[in-house]
Enzyme design. Structure first.
Site, PDB file in Angstrom:
ATOM      1  N   GLY A 112      40.296  33.819  48.444  1.00  0.00           N
ATOM      2  CA  GLY A 112      39.258  34.966  48.479  1.00  0.00           C
ATOM      3  C   GLY A 112      38.727  35.067  47.070  1.00  0.00           C
ATOM      4  CB  CYS A 113      35.547  36.584  46.013  1.00  0.00           C
ATOM      5  SG  CYS A 113      35.268  37.978  47.000  1.00  0.00           S
ATOM      6  CE1 TYR A 114      36.289  42.453  44.391  1.00  0.00           C
ATOM      7  CE2 TYR A 114      36.439  42.510  46.691  1.00  0.00           C
ATOM      8  CZ  TYR A 114      35.940  42.754  45.929  1.00  0.00           C
ATOM      9  OH  TYR A 114      34.684  43.832  45.816  1.00  0.00           O
ATOM     10  CB  THR A 117      39.311  33.208  42.889  1.00  0.00           C
ATOM     11  OG1 THR A 117      39.229  32.605  44.239  1.00  0.00           O
ATOM     12  CG2 THR A 117      38.851  32.141  41.826  1.00  0.00           C
ATOM     13  CB  ALA A 118      38.369  37.582  39.967  1.00  0.00           C
TER      14      ALA A 118
END
Lengths: 343, 343, 343, 343
Positions: free
Chosen positions: D143-145, D147-148
């Site tokens: 997911g994008c979150y 990954t960060a």
């Protein structure tokens, strides 16, 4: 006075609630909103915590004044019982704007609500039709774009300095399109985008034509193109007109005459201000103001007029309250006398 | 080929760095930037981590091609030594755009850099002057607004369908004003604002006049009003023109002819696309594309043409590289062949 | 009452002008603004057309109340003559906020204005120090971030439910940085960006420490990181705290106690509202409200508190007027009793 | 290699099309999109004029690699036939991310697609699981979150300097929520707003827990709160962690160790960069980069780590292509080696 708001859950309706909540002469007696009926305002709109008014399916008979923020057709249908009972109304939708029933049919693809009522309805561009508004019980609140375009163009045309031949290139914030969901108000589609739309003809065009014809006595020639720009509130209308043949050659003299015409037209107006510099939509944010700036293009010999307003206030709910004030004989600025929010 | 960039720290300069870093035929040999000289690119621009090029005061003589992103006057001054040495240059500033030295003086309030060079310089609107660009060593890259306005208006005028009488109502993102600090790019002043500016005449006007005169053979009549809208990149130019007397009456036929004229003019162009619907600035973001859409306003009998581009790419650095490609005889799309970033 | 505004041309100052123009008990007698002295307000701020007050170099002695929107140090210097004359003042700058002169020196790198005045000055977080504000003539208006952080954290700490050990992750609109020009408020740099800053310690940190120490009786441990987000107004502070050892295990019981603590603390407060859902900065736009929402993270056993406010109103000028109202014995909501602008 | 994209009409899908169109080793053989099947890409997405690929209902059997941009459940269902045929796939949805089928059930309220496949699927955080990705045919794109958050937290935890006890306060642009219409992506609701959401637990939380547990060998304690901020692309994750007991006292020494740990972890990584200053989401726009910056809060003795990325590239489609490159044994930067678009 007990007022009712039809469709409080749209942007015009909820802006009416905000503004009317501070109007000293009225009480918001009831508000409707089909999808949210059963909740109260703070349950749907966090900014209205403290304005504990239930949202209902319909207005009670006891309301003494009705504002409608419903879409066209539904608006007239909901207003008719009140009109028939003699309750004064301001309709923010288009149902009573066009005096020609055929025009209404052509642009809205539905039958006009009750054509017999049209002669008694007034197109409520307050500054231009103040007396008729004062004497009417059915006021058709102008569209947001026509308010900007007409306040920009009328002094030039009515003074005879310019021809009723106008290009209106309008830039609008996204709230003008309402709270319903479409790709054209999806943030990721709108942000960093300028979107010209309704190139084949926008529904606000016949209003502009009708009112400019009334001023000029001739059929006007109008190109009107709206553009969506990435902001929430605000319209800037850039209007371009040819000068009349009778207008003087000298551009300096021309600028003087034009400025005089605008100053004369809006002298003493509380909400329309002729500005010495280009108007900014930001300088109207949240207020009922319309800023107007006429400028002669000496090289190309053309008149340019720029107008700025907040589409939800002077372009909708603020002007609706201004009309109510006039209809009720109250000072026109009652409840509307505050400055824009800046920056 | 070793290229140099003058003033890499402005938006045009840094966009050149981004684009040239992926151009297969060039090496960024040196970049200048007075205020940041002594640092390297990633020390000033976090997005360029990995492009470890030092920022210097001036370019070495060894560069074989020079781009300038300096302001006018400073740009010519820095370019002249290279021009005198026979190094081909693309100037993104205005110093070589106007063929009439008096016009340059009038609009820029300085002497033209070296009038004797003007006959050898080419106004680098690539699609229109491709051959001259190929044969020149001094290319004046067009302004961002003129690129949008001219690509929109030229086919209509050169086809004889419309008069060279154009109202250009342009809406631009803020990056067009550069990286220097002014109140008109302060976020809180710009956000939720539409700001029409340079009402008395913008410096990009004489370019539009010059190039439209070249196409039409007559002195054009042009009103050009730029508006700042709250976004970073993008220009939408809305152009309004009267049809020529010889144009057919029937609006359907007219639309057909107009569309044909645009399709003919831009047939096979890699970067200019005639769109079937209204162009969106968002559909050009980060790319060298210009989207153009001509539309007949049948009611008011007027031609409307909308064009959209990214002011930093097709409106500046991308077109500069496109011109370099043409000057060097490389495929025109080299290093520019990618799609816009969306959404 | 005749009030004066020092530095009306900053954002706090001009917001004071907007708000005070509608305050029934005051007259804006004079406003200063060095760079624009000699003009009047509408000559600098188009949104204030009609508020025809000249901008001067200094305030006359006749003012009966002074607000300062000057930067620190300059603020105290300009206020001292009025303080010495017994004129009540609200200082929006930091000069009277820190009770420990050494702390002031450490964070602001200047001498505190006149340390002897500090015992008589009150930190004007109105809801928490209402009585002291009422009895003081020098009110130090809190910073925008501390207002959001303290209103979020104090009930948890003062109730003993949480430790005075807080991570404050704050997101702010750009106007908080003022109207002066810097790269961090250049539109093109700010837009589409989240920018965490002052990672080594922000000047608002010692205020938060001081006031949380006053509540908890212990030295608090605070991490405070502000982030710039692309919007004009608004702060959202997300606060994370460990529960006290004495807090109950059961998360449902814990949530009940926490909610009760917040409801008790802000019961009857006109401007601070405990919300049942996550607060939105948009629901405070242009108003003096602070919305607070405490939430137990049951999985990680941590308290989260979210607060939202408009940094220029409750975070600056609105709270300054709220403090004036308390100092003067007027109803606290006088001139501030309106809803946020939405959408 | 012939690749297929499932659900090209979502933001992840259309970003795959943009990126893959310039990938030298692949051909976009087919793309699906239920609602727009029958049109071609330029008919739906103006920015893709020139990428004339028809949108179909389903992918042909001939595709040799499949990306899915479908929502969870639908994604696995559409991928299973290809998986069964041995076609390698990257799933941008969540269906193969969680190794514990119960966790999947709990957070997604549906049955995991085919639990027997989970042991063969790899969580494709490329930098951390590069070898497993290289050897797998089913890669679950993070997911994008996560990954960060994971790229920010892993070096601190895996080095033993910090405890696996993390508060992740994430700020995201709106495109992360997809192209479907909801009030939370209506421009007028989003603009000038910070909106903390999923306070009760976001679906990306179990991924963060799973992967941090894998690194730390212990069950981590994680608070993860996402916030919507008014921008299109970008995530900034601000992470706060306590130091391990074994970490040295001296904050300078601590900062040195922390920086070393991050530099060691990401040494030579093409897409993850440890920055010397606070990372900006703008410095990743349109690129596959993740910027990471660890900072010791000496006063509160806490580790802060900030990471920035583009949620549609490194947070979705870019990382998906990075994973494909690894799976196919191609250089990892193939087709992804370009700089962010700035400003």
């Amino acid at each position: 006075m007990k007022v009712g708001i039809l469709n409080v859950t749209g942007y015009a309706g909820i802006e009416l609630a905000r503004l009317l909540s501070r109007h000293p002469n009225v009480e918001i007696a009831a508000v409707t909103g089909r999808s949210e009926a059963g909740k109260d305002l703070p349950g749907v709109f966090q900014h209205l915590i403290g304005l504990d008014i239930p949202i209902t399916e319909s207005l009670p008979d006891s309301v003494e004044f009705v504002f409608s923020g419903l879409p066209h057709k539904a608006s007239a249908e909901a207003l008719l019982p009140f009109i028939d009972s003699g309750v004064p109304v301001v309709d923010i939708a288009a149902d009573f704007r066009l005096r020609d029933a055929d025009e209404f049919r052509r642009w809205y693809n539905v039958e006009p609500p009750r054509p017999g009522l049209l002669p008694g309805a007034v197109y409520g561009l307050t500054e231009i039709r103040r007396r008729e508004v004062a004497n009417s019980k059915i006021v058709a609140n102008p569209g947001c774009y026509p308010t900007a375009a007409l306040l920009a163009a009328i002094p030039a045309v009515s003074s005879g300095l310019a021809e009723p031949d106008v290009i209106v290139d309008a830039k609008s914030g996204i709230s003008g399109g309402g709270r319903s969901l479409t790709l054209t108000n999806h943030y990721s589609e709108v942000n960093e985008n300028v979107n010209p739309y309704s190139l084949g003809g926008h529904r606000h065009l016949p209003e502009i034509e009708q009112e400019l014809a009334a001023v000029s006595g001739a059929k006007p020639r109008i190109t009107f193109i709206p553009h969506l720009v990435p902001m929430t509130r605000g319209i800037l209308a850039s209007c371009y007109l040819p000068f009349a043949d009778s207008a003087p050659e000298d551009p300096v003299r021309l600028q003087t005459l034009v400025t005089e015409a605008y100053n004369d037209c809006y002298h003493g107006e509380p909400f329309v201000k002729v500005t010495p510099t280009a108007p900014l939509t930001k300088a109207t944010y949240g207020s009922n103001r319309c800023l107007v700036h006429p400028k002669v293009d000496a090289r190309a010999r053309r008149l340019m007029v720029f107008s700025a307003l907040d589409n939800l206030v002077k372009g909708a709910s603020g002007q609706a309250i201004q009309n109510m004030n006039v209809m009720m004989g109250w000072p026109e600025t009652t409840g509307l006398d505050f400055f824009p929010v800046y920056p």
